[in-house]
Design an enzyme around this catalytic site. Structure first.
Site, mmCIF file in Angstrom:
data_model
loop_
_atom_site.group_PDB
_atom_site.id
_atom_site.type_symbol
_atom_site.label_atom_id
_atom_site.label_comp_id
_atom_site.label_asym_id
_atom_site.label_seq_id
_atom_site.Cartn_x
_atom_site.Cartn_y
_atom_site.Cartn_z
ATOM 1 N N GLU A 210 0.790 -1.237 0.000
ATOM 2 C CA GLU A 210 0.000 0.000 0.000
ATOM 3 C C GLU A 210 0.821 1.285 0.000
ATOM 4 O O GLU A 210 0.773 2.080 0.952
ATOM 5 C CB GLU A 210 -0.952 0.018 1.202
ATOM 6 C CG GLU A 210 -1.940 -1.118 1.189
ATOM 7 C CD GLU A 210 -2.981 -0.999 2.294
ATOM 8 O OE1 GLU A 210 -3.022 0.029 2.989
ATOM 9 O OE2 GLU A 210 -3.751 -1.958 2.472
ATOM 10 N N GLU A 385 -5.693 -8.279 0.858
ATOM 11 C CA GLU A 385 -6.291 -8.031 2.173
ATOM 12 C C GLU A 385 -7.773 -7.746 1.979
ATOM 13 O O GLU A 385 -8.169 -7.065 1.030
ATOM 14 C CB GLU A 385 -5.667 -6.815 2.883
ATOM 15 C CG GLU A 385 -4.279 -7.051 3.398
ATOM 16 C CD GLU A 385 -3.664 -5.811 4.060
ATOM 17 O OE1 GLU A 385 -4.405 -4.966 4.591
ATOM 18 O OE2 GLU A 385 -2.427 -5.699 4.021
#
Ligand code: BGC
Length: 475
Positions: A210, A385
Site C-alpha cells: 500500500e 487483504e
C-alpha cells in the site's frame, strides 16, 4: 445453489511483521520509525496514537508454529507474511557502494549490485534473523502453505528515517525516509539481499504494501491519521508516491534477477461513490479515485506522470518494468459529496453499515473495484487483504461470505482474473495508530496470556477454503 472457485485459487490469510512479531520474550525490538513513533510520549500525548506498545503484541516471532498450524487448519494453501527490514539490516547499508542506473530525466530506475557489494550486504545482514525467517517459511511450507512475501510493510529502519525530525523540518534532516531518493537505493539493496536468500522459499513477491496509504496517511492526512511522520502537504505526498514507484521498480528488477516467481505491487482502493446526484460530486469522486490509485499506477505501469494533478500526462519515463500483478487490499466504500469548504472539495460521508473502525461494509465494492482495475490495467489480480474490525465477531461471518460471493461473481461472471484471496487477518494484531483496540483476527488474541481463541467466523472461512465453494443465494 453452491458455486465453485477456480481449482488453483490461492486461499490465505495475511499478517505483517511489525503487527504480529513482537511481544514474546525477545529483548530487543528492531529500531524503526514506526516503533519510535508509536511509543513516543509526545505523539501519545497528542493522542495521535493509541498508547499501546507494539512490544506487547502477539509474539508471532516465537509462537509462529501454532499460528501457521491455525492457518493450515483453515484449509489455506498460502499465507502472506512480511519481513521487518530493520531486523535484517539493523545497521545502515548506505556505505555499501552500488551502481545507480538513472533515466534520462534523472530518476533512479535500477541499481547494480556487484559481487563485492553483495558480499558486504551479506556480511552486514543479521543472519540470526535470516535463519529465523527461514525457519518460519519452512514451517509454513511444511504445512502446505505457499509463501506470499511482502518485502516492505511500512516500518523503515531508524537509520533511514527520523519521523520527529521529518515532522519538524522535512527537508532539513539527513534521515527523511521516503522523501529522499536515497531510500530507493537502500530499498534496492535490501530487496537484492532478501530475494537472494529466500528465493527457494517464496512463491509470490509483493514489493511494497500500500504505497498509496504510506503517502496519504503519512504525508496528506498526517495531522490526524496518527501515521509517521504526521505531515499534511499534498505535493510532499506525491513526491513520496513518486519515490515509491521507483522503489518498486528497483526492487522488482532485483527480485526478478533472483527469482522466476511473480513480483507485484499491492494497493488499497476503497470503492468510491458519489453520495448525491450533483455533477460536482461525481467530479470530485472521480478525482479522488484518480488521486488515490490511478495517479500511482499510471506511473508505475506506464511511466506516465501528471505533475500538476490535472489528470493529463505531463511527462513520461521510459524503461519502467511494471508489475506482474496488482494486489488489491479492499476494505470499504467511501461516499463523497462536493463541499467547497473541504480540502479538494471532498466531503466524506459517514458509514451506513459500520465496522468498529466506522468503515462502511460494502461487499459489492470488491467486485466493482476488481472490474475497474482489470479493465484499466489488464493484469492478474490478487485480493491481498480484506477484513473487518469487529471485536464481537457479529458481522464478520456474513462479511466473509458476502465479499467472497461478490469475488466469485467477479471471476466467473465478469471474467476478471483474480488469482487468490488473503483474509486480513489470521490473528488480532497491532493496528498501527489504533493499537490493540481494532480486532481484525479470525482468531482472537488475549495479549496478556498470548492465548488465541478461534472466532466463529473462522469456521465460515475455513469451510469455503476447504470446499472451494460458496453458497449463492439470489438476492
Ligand atoms: C494494512 C494493514 C492494516 C489493515 C487494516 C491495511 O491498510 O496493510 O496493515 O492493518 O489495512 O487497517
Amino acid at each position: 445453489m453452491r458455486v465453485k472457485f477456480p481449482a488453483d485459487f490461492k486461499w490465505g490469510t495475511a499478517v505483517s511483521a511489525f503487527q504480529v512479531e513482537y511481544g514474546s520474550s525477545e529483548e530487543k525490538i528492531p529500531d524503526t520509525d514506526w516503533y519510535r513513533w508509536a511509543t513516543s510520549d509526545q505523539i501519545k500525548g497528542e493522542k495521535l496514537v493509541s498508547g499501546d506498545s507494539p512490544a506487547n503484541g502477539d509474539g508471532f516471532w516465537e509462537l509462529y508454529e501454532g499460528d501457521l498450524k491455525r492457518a493450515s487448519e483453515l484449509h489455506n494453501n498460502s499465507i502472506r507474511l512480511s519481513i521487518e527490514w530493520a531486523r535484517i539490516f539493523p545497521e545502515s547499508t548506505e556505505d555499501i557502494e552500488v551502481g545507480v542506473v538513472r533515466s534520462k530525466d534523472g530518476y533512479i530506475l535500477d541499481i547494480d549490485v556487484e559481487k563485492e557489494a553483495a558480499g558486504k550486504l551479506s556480511e552486514r545482514a543479521d543472519h540470526d534473523a535470516v535463519e529465523h525467517y527461514r525457519k518460519i517459511f519452512d514451517c509454513a511450507k511444511g504445512m502446505g502453505l505457499d509463501i506470499f512475501l511482502t518485502v516492505y510493510h511500512w516500518p523503515l529502519p531508524s537509520w533511514l528515517h527520523d519521523p520527529f525530525q521529518s515532522r519538524k523540518d522535512p527537508e532539513g534532516n539527513g534521515r527523511k525516509g521516503w522523501l529522499d531518493e536515497k531510500t530507493i537505493i537502500e530499498f534496492g539493496k535490501y530487496a537484492h539481499f532478501i530475494s537472494s536468500v529466500f528465493t527457494g522459499q517464496v512463491e509470490m513477491w509483493e514489493t511494497i504494501n500500500e504505497p498509496d496509504a504510506i503517502a496519504s496517511q503519512g504525508y496528506f492526512f498526517g495531522d490526524t491519521s496518527g501515521y509517521p511522520p504526521g505531515i499534511s502537504d499534498i505535493p510532499m505526498a506525491f513526491r513520496v508516491q513518486k519515490n515509491l514507484i521507483f522503489a518498486h521498480n528497483v526492487a522488482y528488477l532485483q527480485i526478478k534477477r533472483n527469482s522466476s516467481k511473480p513480483v507485484g505491487i499491492g494497493i488499497s482502493p476503497p470503492y468510491l461513490e458519489a453520495a448525491d446526484e450533483r455533477p460536482e460530486s461525481a467530479r470530485v469522486t472521480d478525482f479522488a479515485r484518480y488521486m488515490n490509485n490511478e495517479w500511482f499506477l499510471n506511473g508505475l505501469i506506464y511511466g506516465v506522470f501528471d505533475d500538476n494533478f490535472d489528470m493529463l500526462e505531463d511527462s513520461r519515463v521510459e524503461g519502467l518494468a511494471g508489475t506482474d500483478f496488482i494486489g488489491i487490499d479492499y476494505y470499504t466504500r467511501m461516499r463523497i459529496s462536493y463541499n467547497e469548504n473541504e480540502v479538494l472539495g471532498m466531503e466524506f460521508k459517514p458509514c451506513q453499515n459500520c465496522t468498529d473502525f466506522d468503515w462502511d461494509i460494502y461487499p459489492s465494492g470488491i467486485r466493482k473495484v476488481s472490474k475497474w482495475m482489470f479493465e484499466k490495467y489488464r493484469l492478474p489480480l490478487y485480493i491481498l487483504e480484506n477484513g473487518i474490525a469487529d471485536s464481537s465477531d457479529s458481522k464478520r461471518p456474513s462479511f466473509i461470505h458476502d465479499h467472497l460471493l461478490e469475488l466469485w461473481k467477479s471471476i466467473e461472471l465478469d471474467g476478471v482474473p483474480v488469482r487468490g484471496y488473503y483474509h486480513w487477518s489470521l490473528i488480532d494484531n497491532f493496528e498501527w495508530a489504533r493499537g490493540y483496540s481494532m480486532r481484525f483476527g479470525l482468531y482472537e488474541v488475549d495479549y496478556s496470556t498470548k492465548e488465541r481463541r478461534k472466532r466463529k467466523s473462522a469456521d465460515v472461512y475455513s469451510e469455503i477454503c476447504r470446499t472451494g465453494e460458496i453458497e449463492y443465494e439470489q438476492r
